[in-house]
Write a protein that holds these residues in place. Structure first.
Motif, PDB file in Angstrom:
ATOM      1  N   ASP A  38       0.841  -1.191   0.000  1.00 10.94           N
ATOM      2  CA  ASP A  38       0.000   0.000   0.000  1.00 10.94           C
ATOM      3  C   ASP A  38       0.879   1.244   0.000  1.00 10.94           C
ATOM      4  N   ALA A  39       1.860   1.239  -0.903  1.00 16.20           N
ATOM      5  CA  ALA A  39       2.855   2.309  -0.991  1.00 16.20           C
ATOM      6  C   ALA A  39       2.827   2.925  -2.384  1.00 16.20           C
ATOM      7  N   PRO A  40       3.176   4.204  -2.510  1.00 14.39           N
ATOM      8  CA  PRO A  40       3.259   4.821  -3.836  1.00 14.39           C
ATOM      9  C   PRO A  40       4.463   4.295  -4.616  1.00 14.39           C
ATOM     10  N   LEU A  41       4.341   4.323  -5.934  1.00 14.19           N
ATOM     11  CA  LEU A  41       5.410   3.876  -6.822  1.00 14.19           C
ATOM     12  C   LEU A  41       5.972   5.076  -7.565  1.00 14.19           C
ATOM     13  N   HIS A  42       7.307   5.213  -7.546  1.00 12.24           N
ATOM     14  CA  HIS A  42       7.972   6.318  -8.230  1.00 12.24           C
ATOM     15  C   HIS A  42       8.830   5.759  -9.367  1.00 12.24           C
ATOM     16  N   LEU A  43       8.502   6.125 -10.592  1.00 20.02           N
ATOM     17  CA  LEU A  43       9.287   5.731 -11.756  1.00 20.02           C
ATOM     18  C   LEU A  43      10.346   6.798 -12.009  1.00 20.02           C
ATOM     19  N   VAL A  44      11.586   6.345 -12.207  1.00 26.35           N
ATOM     20  CA  VAL A  44      12.690   7.288 -12.411  1.00 26.35           C
ATOM     21  C   VAL A  44      13.438   6.922 -13.683  1.00 26.35           C
ATOM     22  N   HIS A  45      13.593   7.904 -14.563  1.00 27.99           N
ATOM     23  CA  HIS A  45      14.439   7.743 -15.741  1.00 27.99           C
ATOM     24  C   HIS A  45      15.648   8.646 -15.580  1.00 27.99           C
ATOM     25  N   ALA A  46      16.847   8.052 -15.650  1.00 27.95           N
ATOM     26  CA  ALA A  46      18.085   8.827 -15.521  1.00 27.95           C
ATOM     27  C   ALA A  46      18.517   9.294 -16.907  1.00 27.95           C
ATOM     28  N   ALA A  47      18.704  10.599 -17.057  1.00 33.42           N
ATOM     29  CA  ALA A  47      18.936  11.173 -18.382  1.00 33.42           C
ATOM     30  C   ALA A  47      20.201  10.659 -19.050  1.00 33.42           C
ATOM     31  N   ASP A  48      21.209  10.269 -18.254  1.00 32.41           N
ATOM     32  CA  ASP A  48      22.455   9.787 -18.844  1.00 32.41           C
ATOM     33  C   ASP A  48      22.469   8.283 -19.056  1.00 32.41           C
ATOM     34  N   TRP A  49      21.324   7.610 -18.822  1.00 30.60           N
ATOM     35  CA  TRP A  49      21.250   6.163 -18.973  1.00 30.60           C
ATOM     36  C   TRP A  49      21.544   5.790 -20.421  1.00 30.60           C
ATOM     37  N   SER A  50      22.256   4.681 -20.600  1.00 28.72           N
ATOM     38  CA  SER A  50      22.486   4.167 -21.946  1.00 28.72           C
ATOM     39  C   SER A  50      21.180   3.581 -22.459  1.00 28.72           C
ATOM     40  N   SER A  51      20.565   4.237 -23.406  1.00 30.40           N
ATOM     41  CA  SER A  51      19.249   3.826 -23.878  1.00 30.40           C
ATOM     42  C   SER A  51      19.354   2.748 -24.940  1.00 30.40           C
TER      43      SER A  51
END
Length: 291
Positions: A30-43
């Motif tokens: 019963d917890a919130p979910l935070h999605l994080v995208h790191a801008a320097d990630w190798s896509s």
């Protein structure tokens, strides 16, 4: 602590599986979910370079689509998303500093079974003292009872010679939350004997096994008392810890391993057992930092 779950998303199949695993875990807690995208990630290939306008638009669309899908699948889930600048390992560790856990995807070993722990994962695990869970791509395709991952057991590896309170706290709380069986595994090996044909006496082996079993039961007892509803299967066995954990956890919903918190800037920060389990486990792996 804000009792949220943070998950890294980079557009890969593995990170998508991690997002859905994290969503199920957030519902359980019963917890919130935070999605994080790191801008320097190798896509992934074919994705615009990060830092460009096209790259930023792609990241925004990636997060927006993921949030929309999660809200469609789980109407009770509170989900947020953001893109952050900087090195992925540092950005993810910072984002998860006050969270319950950090969830990442990890790709398989080709035709073999297991994980390849990429450079981001290798840097994130020692960069945070929060639990880090590594999830494989196939996990998203498995059936889960009522949309959650409560239909499989948990396996935890224990070393009675080291402090493991944090490890047992996490494992028992998770088993209680999922209402599943917890398998507590202790492994040991006999020291080598010198001399041609030398071997341990059978009675000595039996005494050693009994001693290890008693030690394991003693270590588990406070948590058995604190979590009486958790069904615990304790096993002490001869063998290599990583191999036994991988084998025992082949069909598990989660394998829990520990790593010592090291202050030194040199040397390995993921112990050999945790490192081997991360590379070869079929199940998701939780790495728990402890003193």
């Amino acid at each position: 602590m804000n009792h949220s779950i943070v998950v890294g998303l980079d557009g890969s199949t593995e990170s998508t599986a991690a997002v859905h695993w994290a969503a199920r875990e957030a519902l359980l807690r019963d917890a919130p979910l935070h999605l994080v995208h790191a801008a320097d990630w190798s896509s992934p290939l074919g994705v615009p370079a990060t830092g460009t306008a096209a790259g930023r638009e792609w990241a925004e669309a990636l997060l927006r689509d993921a949030v929309d899908e999660l809200r469609r699948l789980h109407d009770r889930l509170e989900v947020r998303a953001r893109s952050v600048d900087g090195r992925p390992a540092v950005s993810l560790a910072t984002a998860a500093a006050s969270a319950d856990m950090l969830v990442l995807g990890s790709r398989g070993l080709g035709t073999l079974t297991g994980f390849v722990l990429g450079s981001v994962g290798l840097r994130v695990i020692p960069a945070t003292e929060r639990p880090v869970i590594l999830v494989r791509a196939h996990e998203d395709a498995l059936p889960h009872t009522e949309g959650l991952h409560t239909d499989r057991d948990i396996v935890v590896g224990i070393d009675i010679g080291r402090p493991c309170d944090a490890l047992l706290d996490f494992a028992f709380e998770e088993a209680s939350r999922r209402r599943c069986t917890l398998h507590a595994l202790l492994t040991w090996t006999f020291p080598p004997l010198a001399g041609y044909g030398a071997a341990y006496d059978a009675s000595l082996q039996e005494q050693m096994a009994d001693s290890m079993t008693v030690g394991l039961d003693d270590r588990l007892q406070p948590w058995r008392d604190a979590f009486p509803s958790v069904d615990v299967v304790a096993r002490a066995t001869v063998g290599h810890a990583a191999e036994q954990l991988v084998e025992t956890g082949a069909e598990a919903g989660l394998v829990v391993v520990g790593r010592r918190i090291r202050q030194s800037s040199v040397g390995a920060h993921i112990g050999p057992v945790a490192h081997a389990v991360l590379h070869h486990s079929r199940a998701p792996v939780a790495v728990i930092a402890h003193r």
